[in-house]
Design an enzyme around this catalytic site. Structure first.
Site, PDB file in Angstrom:
ATOM      1  N   GLU A 119       0.812  -1.225   0.000  1.00 54.53           N
ATOM      2  CA  GLU A 119       0.000   0.000   0.000  1.00 54.53           C
ATOM      3  C   GLU A 119       0.844   1.273   0.000  1.00 54.53           C
ATOM      4  O   GLU A 119       0.335   2.365   0.191  1.00 54.53           O
ATOM      5  CB  GLU A 119      -0.938  -0.001   1.214  1.00 54.53           C
ATOM      6  CG  GLU A 119      -1.985  -1.094   1.192  1.00 54.53           C
ATOM      7  CD  GLU A 119      -2.917  -0.988  -0.024  1.00 54.53           C
ATOM      8  OE1 GLU A 119      -3.470   0.091  -0.251  1.00 54.53           O
ATOM      9  OE2 GLU A 119      -3.055  -2.001  -0.734  1.00 54.53           O
ATOM     10  N   ARG A 161      16.899   8.680 -22.653  1.00 50.84           N
ATOM     11  CA  ARG A 161      16.989   9.018 -24.078  1.00 50.84           C
ATOM     12  C   ARG A 161      17.159  10.518 -24.303  1.00 50.84           C
ATOM     13  O   ARG A 161      17.441  10.943 -25.415  1.00 50.84           O
ATOM     14  CB  ARG A 161      15.797   8.448 -24.860  1.00 50.84           C
ATOM     15  CG  ARG A 161      14.465   8.999 -24.506  1.00 50.84           C
ATOM     16  CD  ARG A 161      13.355   8.192 -25.146  1.00 50.84           C
ATOM     17  NE  ARG A 161      13.210   8.437 -26.570  1.00 50.84           N
ATOM     18  CZ  ARG A 161      12.608   9.501 -27.109  1.00 50.84           C
ATOM     19  NH1 ARG A 161      12.132  10.436 -26.328  1.00 50.84           N
ATOM     20  NH2 ARG A 161      12.510   9.629 -28.410  1.00 50.84           N
ATOM     21  N   ASP A 176       9.155  14.340 -31.292  1.00 52.48           N
ATOM     22  CA  ASP A 176       8.335  13.429 -30.490  1.00 52.48           C
ATOM     23  C   ASP A 176       6.981  14.035 -30.192  1.00 52.48           C
ATOM     24  O   ASP A 176       6.870  15.226 -29.958  1.00 52.48           O
ATOM     25  CB  ASP A 176       8.966  13.195 -29.103  1.00 52.48           C
ATOM     26  CG  ASP A 176      10.159  12.284 -29.148  1.00 52.48           C
ATOM     27  OD1 ASP A 176      10.368  11.652 -30.181  1.00 52.48           O
ATOM     28  OD2 ASP A 176      10.863  12.223 -28.128  1.00 52.48           O
TER      29      ASP A 176
END
Ligand code: ADE
Length: 273
Positions: A119, A161, A176
């Site tokens: 949890e 990246r 992107d």
């Protein structure tokens, strides 16, 4: 960049040895160290969790092992001259992990990840370290995983990246989807490679035309089309000044038009359908 991960499942982080992240490590651009939280447990069973105060289902990760693990990990990095650390705690109740946050984390010299199972971690742990270093509680999406390790893989890959010299072609991430300012925050459209015909399916003629202007326009039209279909919220969020005349024509074809505030939304007759 240095990355430390403290986890009860070190083997879960094996993928950090392959592909882009693995190569960045091999090239010395990324120094990744994975630690087993149970090394800092003190009883016979290497216990790291206990029942929640106030009752309820599940278990909560204890302060003791996390505190010692993070203290030792931080001390080691400071000694090695790793720079200013930031603590990254994956949790479904964190702030959304976005490309912008990936860019922010990529600027840092040293990230320490604290993925939880069960949890979550006793809140006093993050409260304590927040007094010493920046703490990022991040969620990778509106769903609940069994633990934060998969989120560590996601965040690490998105960050790695962006590091200088990691991606072969620096231009590849400028276009992107979600790159700051790129395509005015539209999703990327479809892509094709050889052969020119596959199972009777060709490729859009324009891509063979060699006409860069027309190709750019076609890509933008397709980006608009895909964004309207998959992420209409991104179109609504766009500054309308980012849309040129041709964008507006395309949006109109897709059934979107400017509302009273200038922002684009589905035109009323489309919404009724
Ligand atoms: N741990 C469990 N679910 C998660 C999520 N969606 N993002 C980050 N960490 C998590």
């Amino acid at each position: 960049m240095r990355i430390d991960v403290v986890t009860i499942f070190p083997e879960y982080l094996e993928p950090l040895n392959v592909s882009l992240v693995g190569k960045a490590r091999a090239a010395g651009r990324l120094d990744v160290r994975v630690h087993d939280l149970r090394d800092w447990a003190h009883d016979r069973h290497n216990t790291v969790d206990d029942t929640p105060y106030g009752g309820g289902p599940g278990m909560v990760m204890m302060t003791g092992p996390w505190g010692e693990a993070l203290d030792d990990t931080l001390a080691d990095g400071y000694e090695a001259g790793a720079g200013r650390p930031a603590l990254v705690v994956p949790t479904p109740s964190g702030r959304p992990f976005t490309q912008q946050l990936a860019g922010e984390l990529a600027e840092r010299p040293w990230l320490v990840f604290a993925p939880a199972r069960y949890e979550g971690i006793d809140t006093r742990v993050t409260d304590e370290y927040r007094t010493r270093l920046p703490v990022y509680e991040v969620s990778i999406g509106d769903y609940v995983l069994a633990g934060g390790e998969a989120a560590v893989l996601v965040v690490t890959e998105a960050v790695a990246r962006l590091l200088p010299g990691v991606l072969g072609n620096a231009a590849s991430y400028r276009d992107d989807s979600f790159a700051p300012g790129a395509m005015a925050d539209l999703l990327e459209g479809p892509v094709y490679t050889k052969p020119p015909t596959w199972r009777g399916r060709g490729i859009p003629e324009v891509l063979l035309s060699g006409h860069h202007g027309k190709i750019a326009r076609w890509r933008r039209d397709e980006a608009l089309r895909r964004t309207v279909a998959h992420r209409p919220d991104l179109i609504r969020r766009c500054d309308p000044a980012a849309f040129d005349k041709r964008d507006r024509e395309m949006l109109s074809i897709l059934g979107w038009m400017p509302g009273p505030d200038g922002r684009f939304g589905p035109s009323p007759h489309v919404m009724e359908e």
